[in-house]
Design a protein around this motif. Sequence first.
Motif, PDB file in Angstrom:
ATOM      1  N   GLY A  28       0.819  -1.211   0.000  1.00 33.71           N
ATOM      2  CA  GLY A  28       0.000   0.000   0.000  1.00 33.71           C
ATOM      3  C   GLY A  28       0.851   1.259   0.000  1.00 33.71           C
ATOM      4  O   GLY A  28       0.333   2.361  -0.104  1.00 33.71           O
ATOM      5  N   ALA A  29       2.175   1.110   0.156  1.00 33.15           N
ATOM      6  CA  ALA A  29       3.036   2.299   0.125  1.00 33.15           C
ATOM      7  C   ALA A  29       4.127   2.108  -0.902  1.00 33.15           C
ATOM      8  O   ALA A  29       5.256   2.553  -0.726  1.00 33.15           O
ATOM      9  N   GLU A  30       3.805   1.424  -2.007  1.00 27.61           N
ATOM     10  CA  GLU A  30       4.817   1.174  -3.013  1.00 27.61           C
ATOM     11  C   GLU A  30       5.128   2.460  -3.771  1.00 27.61           C
ATOM     12  O   GLU A  30       4.341   3.406  -3.746  1.00 27.61           O
ATOM     13  N   THR A  31       6.244   2.434  -4.490  1.00 25.31           N
ATOM     14  CA  THR A  31       6.632   3.574  -5.314  1.00 25.31           C
ATOM     15  C   THR A  31       5.452   3.983  -6.193  1.00 25.31           C
ATOM     16  O   THR A  31       4.788   3.125  -6.771  1.00 25.31           O
ATOM     17  N   GLY A  32       5.206   5.287  -6.255  1.00 24.53           N
ATOM     18  CA  GLY A  32       4.132   5.770  -7.107  1.00 24.53           C
ATOM     19  C   GLY A  32       2.813   5.947  -6.378  1.00 24.53           C
ATOM     20  O   GLY A  32       1.921   6.617  -6.879  1.00 24.53           O
ATOM     21  N   GLN A  33       2.691   5.387  -5.179  1.00 25.16           N
ATOM     22  CA  GLN A  33       1.450   5.594  -4.425  1.00 25.16           C
ATOM     23  C   GLN A  33       1.384   7.045  -3.943  1.00 25.16           C
ATOM     24  O   GLN A  33       2.396   7.586  -3.515  1.00 25.16           O
ATOM     25  N   PRO A  34       0.200   7.650  -4.004  1.00 23.55           N
ATOM     26  CA  PRO A  34       0.103   9.064  -3.618  1.00 23.55           C
ATOM     27  C   PRO A  34       0.386   9.286  -2.128  1.00 23.55           C
ATOM     28  O   PRO A  34       0.722  10.385  -1.715  1.00 23.55           O
ATOM     29  N   ASN A  35       0.240   8.236  -1.330  1.00 19.87           N
ATOM     30  CA  ASN A  35       0.458   8.446   0.103  1.00 19.87           C
ATOM     31  C   ASN A  35       1.915   8.289   0.499  1.00 19.87           C
ATOM     32  O   ASN A  35       2.263   8.352   1.646  1.00 19.87           O
ATOM     33  N   ARG A  36       2.773   8.065  -0.492  1.00 18.88           N
ATOM     34  CA  ARG A  36       4.176   7.833  -0.182  1.00 18.88           C
ATOM     35  C   ARG A  36       4.907   9.174  -0.153  1.00 18.88           C
ATOM     36  O   ARG A  36       5.618   9.545  -1.074  1.00 18.88           O
ATOM     37  N   LEU A  37       4.733   9.905   0.919  1.00 18.96           N
ATOM     38  CA  LEU A  37       5.379  11.203   1.033  1.00 18.96           C
ATOM     39  C   LEU A  37       6.647  11.068   1.858  1.00 18.96           C
ATOM     40  O   LEU A  37       6.697  10.258   2.781  1.00 18.96           O
ATOM     41  N   VAL A  38       7.664  11.857   1.519  1.00 19.61           N
ATOM     42  CA  VAL A  38       8.893  11.862   2.308  1.00 19.61           C
ATOM     43  C   VAL A  38       9.278  13.309   2.618  1.00 19.61           C
ATOM     44  O   VAL A  38       8.609  14.245   2.172  1.00 19.61           O
ATOM     45  N   TYR A  39      10.374  13.479   3.374  1.00 21.77           N
ATOM     46  CA  TYR A  39      10.711  14.798   3.901  1.00 21.77           C
ATOM     47  C   TYR A  39      12.188  15.053   3.677  1.00 21.77           C
ATOM     48  O   TYR A  39      13.015  14.833   4.553  1.00 21.77           O
ATOM     49  N   ARG A  40      12.539  15.483   2.485  1.00 20.61           N
ATOM     50  CA  ARG A  40      13.966  15.648   2.201  1.00 20.61           C
ATOM     51  C   ARG A  40      14.242  16.888   1.359  1.00 20.61           C
ATOM     52  O   ARG A  40      15.235  17.561   1.554  1.00 20.61           O
ATOM     53  N   THR A  41      13.340  17.166   0.389  1.00 24.75           N
ATOM     54  CA  THR A  41      13.627  18.250  -0.554  1.00 24.75           C
ATOM     55  C   THR A  41      12.489  19.273  -0.545  1.00 24.75           C
ATOM     56  O   THR A  41      11.406  19.023  -0.011  1.00 24.75           O
ATOM     57  N   LEU A  42      12.752  20.395  -1.169  1.00 24.88           N
ATOM     58  CA  LEU A  42      11.719  21.422  -1.301  1.00 24.88           C
ATOM     59  C   LEU A  42      10.511  20.860  -2.035  1.00 24.88           C
ATOM     60  O   LEU A  42       9.371  21.132  -1.674  1.00 24.88           O
ATOM     61  N   ASP A  43      10.767  20.044  -3.084  1.00 25.61           N
ATOM     62  CA  ASP A  43       9.646  19.461  -3.816  1.00 25.61           C
ATOM     63  C   ASP A  43       8.838  18.529  -2.921  1.00 25.61           C
ATOM     64  O   ASP A  43       7.609  18.478  -3.008  1.00 25.61           O
ATOM     65  N   ASP A  44       9.519  17.783  -2.035  1.00 24.61           N
ATOM     66  CA  ASP A  44       8.790  16.935  -1.089  1.00 24.61           C
ATOM     67  C   ASP A  44       7.845  17.784  -0.239  1.00 24.61           C
ATOM     68  O   ASP A  44       6.709  17.388   0.032  1.00 24.61           O
ATOM     69  N   LEU A  45       8.351  18.938   0.180  1.00 21.48           N
ATOM     70  CA  LEU A  45       7.524  19.771   1.046  1.00 21.48           C
ATOM     71  C   LEU A  45       6.330  20.354   0.296  1.00 21.48           C
ATOM     72  O   LEU A  45       5.237  20.474   0.848  1.00 21.48           O
ATOM     73  N   ASP A  46       6.553  20.673  -0.984  1.00 20.62           N
ATOM     74  CA  ASP A  46       5.416  21.138  -1.781  1.00 20.62           C
ATOM     75  C   ASP A  46       4.356  20.044  -1.871  1.00 20.62           C
ATOM     76  O   ASP A  46       3.159  20.309  -1.776  1.00 20.62           O
ATOM     77  N   ALA A  47       4.824  18.808  -2.048  1.00 16.68           N
ATOM     78  CA  ALA A  47       3.875  17.689  -2.153  1.00 16.68           C
ATOM     79  C   ALA A  47       3.114  17.518  -0.844  1.00 16.68           C
ATOM     80  O   ALA A  47       1.907  17.249  -0.844  1.00 16.68           O
ATOM     81  N   ILE A  48       3.811  17.683   0.283  1.00 14.82           N
ATOM     82  CA  ILE A  48       3.134  17.553   1.576  1.00 14.82           C
ATOM     83  C   ILE A  48       2.102  18.666   1.738  1.00 14.82           C
ATOM     84  O   ILE A  48       0.972  18.443   2.152  1.00 14.82           O
ATOM     85  N   ARG A  49       2.510  19.845   1.343  1.00 13.74           N
ATOM     86  CA  ARG A  49       1.583  20.964   1.472  1.00 13.74           C
ATOM     87  C   ARG A  49       0.311  20.720   0.635  1.00 13.74           C
ATOM     88  O   ARG A  49      -0.802  20.959   1.082  1.00 13.74           O
ATOM     89  N   ALA A  50       0.532  20.198  -0.573  1.00 10.10           N
ATOM     90  CA  ALA A  50      -0.619  19.941  -1.437  1.00 10.10           C
ATOM     91  C   ALA A  50      -1.515  18.873  -0.818  1.00 10.10           C
ATOM     92  O   ALA A  50      -2.745  19.001  -0.801  1.00 10.10           O
TER      93      ALA A  50
END
Lengths: 860, 134
Positions: free
Chosen positions: A122-144
């Motif tokens: 359920g958390a494989e690559t490509g799943q929308p719930n697979r968020l991480v915390y490393r880059t600015l783009d990651d943070l944009d995804a979390i914000r969205a």
Amino acid sequence: MTTPTPQDLIIIGNGMVGHHLVEQLVERGTAAHFRITVFGEERHPAYDRVHLSEYFSGRDAADLALGEADFYPTHDITLRLGEGVSRIDRENREVITDQGRYPYDSLVLATGSYPFVPPIPGAETGQPNRLVYRTLDDLDAIRAAATDARRGVVVGGGLLGLEAANALKSLDLEAHVVEFAPRLMPVQLDDQGGTALREKIEELGVGVHLNRATTEITAGDDYRYRMTFKDGEYLETDLIVFSAGIRPQDTLARECRLEIGERGGIVIDDECRTSDPEIFAIGECALWDNRIFGLVAPGYTMARCAADALSGPFRGPEPAGERFAGADMSTKLKLLGVDVGSIGDAHGTSDGAISYRYSDEATGVYRRLVISGDGKRVIGAVLVGDNDPYDTLMQYAQNGIALPEDPASLILPSVEGAPTLGADALPEGATICSCHNVTKGAISETIDAGACDLGAVKSATKASSGCGGCAALLKSVVDHELEARGVEVDHSICEHFAHTRQELYSIVRVEGIKTFSELIAKHGASSTPSLGSSSAPKLGSSSAPKLGCDICKPAVASILASCFNEPITDAAHVPLQDTNDTFMANMQKNGTYSVVPRIPGGEITPSKLRVLGEVGEKYGLYTKITGGQRVDLFGARLEQLPDIWSELIEAGFETGHAYGKSTRTVKSCVGSTWCRYGVQDSVGMAIYLENRYKGLRSPHKLKFAVSGCTRECAEAQSKDVGVIATENGWNLYVCGNGGMRPRHGELFATDLDDDSLIRTIDRFLMFYVRTADRLQRTSVWRENLEGGLDYLKDVVIDDSLGLGEELESQMRHVIDNYECEWANALGDPEKLKRFRSFVNDARPDPDIIVTEERGQLRPA
Amino acid sequence: MTTATAKDPTMTQTWQPLCTKADLVAHSGVAAWIETPEGPVQVAVFYLPAGPDMPGPPGQATELFAVDHHDPFSDANVIARGIVGDIQGEPVVASPIYKQHFRLADGQCVEDESVRLRCWPLRFEGERVLIDLG
Ligand SMILES: Cc1cc2nc3c(=O)[nH]c(=O)nc-3n(C[C@H](O)[C@H](O)[C@H](O)COP(=O)(O)OP(=O)(O)OC[C@H]3O[C@@H](n4cnc5c(N)ncnc54)[C@H](O)[C@@H]3O)c2cc1C
Ligand code: HEM
Ligand code: SF4
Ligand code: FES
């Protein structure tokens, strides 16, 4: 070996360490010997990953960027962003991207690491719930993902996981942390430390779930997802951030068959060379002595070592290049506002290690000290809830300083404040700034080379310009080193008093001294012998009385006014004042004055506004609206001031103290009276505050503002005291600043009712008046305040020093004794005597010449 | 002492009335207007009485000083409005605009050797203040 044509140097990865390498090459002059190309997979140029979380609290990508925007082009370095390297061809010495092949002579891998996501169905690559915390783009995804979400879960209760949980909180989500281990921060903390941290964090409303291994993620009933744990329990959530550890990004190196560690990481030697001597690896992707270093300081050290190795052919053999020799992984952080520190062998696993523990369940403070089996040295420590002892413990550990007789004293709270290690106790080799590897010895050298204050040492060594954690220590070392050289780091205010402003303040308070002459007679510095100047020998004896000077006189005047609030134009006080205070107006460059009547909260009736226009016209004054929401009338000659003020006072105006180090204005937005968003009457509060604190003299000027809702139209967060209305009352911000060094005010207390707001401001202001340096704004005062905002809250809100009552009553005295200085002066012919152009002639100063511009008069 | 007072005290002096003692402000300055053969001059007059209340000028023979009111750095007439103090015992006034210090005894600017204000001897005669314009 020098080559006539420049060699190609390729750096893969434009993260913190890769960027630092480029800076180091430029600094060494080596950059010019290479054609340098840097590849960065991310679309942003190198940014400050350490402070990534601030992306959610107001800083944008540009703020976080490392170095100047034109740094790369200026030094002829090609930066290829958004272009990841897909392969290294070692045989042909080329790197390959989807845009081409690029030859290299030397290659550096600075590819960092990637977040590890456990293999959970359920958390494989490509799943929308697979968020991480490393880059600015990651943070944009979390914000969205956080829009329309109510709850967020972080998988992983380590350092980064807790930081991510804080970020979720700041996005207004209900935050939870799920940790596999039985405690938080298992790497850095011991059981008790983990427990103390857990309690603190739960207090902040973050759910903590320990011993939980997630086995599956499926669709949820009440929230988007359901996480099912091994024990059958489950937790539903709208968003999941994985922070279950990092793995070195060694894919490229693996594929081109460089030596890789058993559990990953590119193997390097002391020069940071991989198994291929033309290829270097630095930062989090590198494995040295079978260890990965997941902090920025060791990465920077590797960058320096690699830069030295790359520079080798272009410089003499001396001095030898720096070699990587491991790094200390001690850390000091604030996680969710909770201090956490971990030094060296935090778990006490070394042979015979002895531990001391101190725990205070009331405040949630936990400290553990680990000392060596022979009882001689500090080898580790754990701190939760209060990092004050960190710097001292760190120096003991790093420099092997001999323990005090009772080692426990290092972690026990002491009544007069913890014993800190003096700068003189540190050996020359002691590292003061680990980010830039600056030792105490290096600091002495820059001082010997002519740096004569903190600022000069900072710019020469870069110390304290990385994480900033070393600022306090650096200052005390610099002060100590200067003192040791006989450079007087004189804390006395001037040659007339061997006291600081704070000391003078308490002397005045305690002894009830009411005049400058009494103060200098009782507490003035004993006469200093005249410097061997060429001027005449003194007629008087060396005990000749002192007059004071333009430093101590206004400072004492301000202290006397803060304490007793007698009119500053009284005979005993008038010679102490700066010309602006003496004449109660601001002197301009041609010797004329500007006049600023008080307009509380910026609210003014049309008829009073008309009076300002009439006065301006009658006396030919240049008129301008100030930034403080009032009107400034410029160009008044000395002898005109009393007439101008009689007319203003007649119309109901009071002095605005624009000339004083005192309360200036309380700016306000229009608030709930008119504004459709307003939730409180900001104008009413602003007027109340301005009338309450007008006339308060202080170490420097004080600016206030009140906004009627969170849209903050009055810009209260840039003021010394900022008040922002909430549904339930007022939020108070303190120590903000505009001007040359802007500083955001810090949230000090929330949802206060009117009375608590005023009581808190009373105490805050009086505490500042009592403890600040001469001409120190609240922002600078706050930055230099030991213990920081927490200490300030303790004193002001929790009354930890038992001063609350006293501060309030001192403020009451100032308020009760308020009198408009201009009204007072106009009633006293003696005082008006000074407002004459010439004592023996009524003519105005003929040298004041004006000219017309845009329909008004200005100095010629 | 080697002050820059315009006149050698042994030469004939031409004292003329300037203002009254009541016009002065103790430990501070006021401005006065005088006509001289070279034209009008604005002078800054400082009065530093020794007294129980306030220390007098350390080691100075006089408690009255007159220097140029004109501030050479800002080109404005403001010296009388500066703060009076001492540097190592020498009475000085600080320009209220750019804060340079001038010695009251000889007008010398402390920060810039090449700048010096003119100065004139003053004395009391009863309630009157006299100035020697030479
Ligand atoms: C939220 C957070 C908080 C942190 N807090 C702290 C702290 O308080 N103190 C501390 O010391 N450290 C902290 N760290 C760790 C610190 O940020 C890292 O140690 C540091 O960034 C490592 O630098 P690096 O250059 O090795 O890796 P990175 O900064 O990760 O840079 C590597 C770069 O290489 C790029 N790259 C990878 N592969 C390729 C490729 N094939 N082609 C091109 N480019 C590639 C990546 O996209 C990345 O931009 C924190 C990290 C995070 C995420
Ligand atoms: C010597 C030069 C300056 C003088 C004499 C001066 C004087 C003043 C005065 C008298 C006020 C208050 C007006 C009022 O009370 O309504 C004021 C306000 C202000 N000044 Fe200056 N100022 C100077 C330089 C500066 C500089 C350099 C900056 C910015 C870098 C600055 C920024 C401001 C701002 C932002 C306000 C408005 C404060 C507010 O909104 O509350 N000033 N200034
Ligand atoms: S801060 Fe709020 S209440 Fe005040 S003007 Fe702006 S929107 Fe209106
Ligand atoms: S230790 Fe990080 S800036 Fe000095």
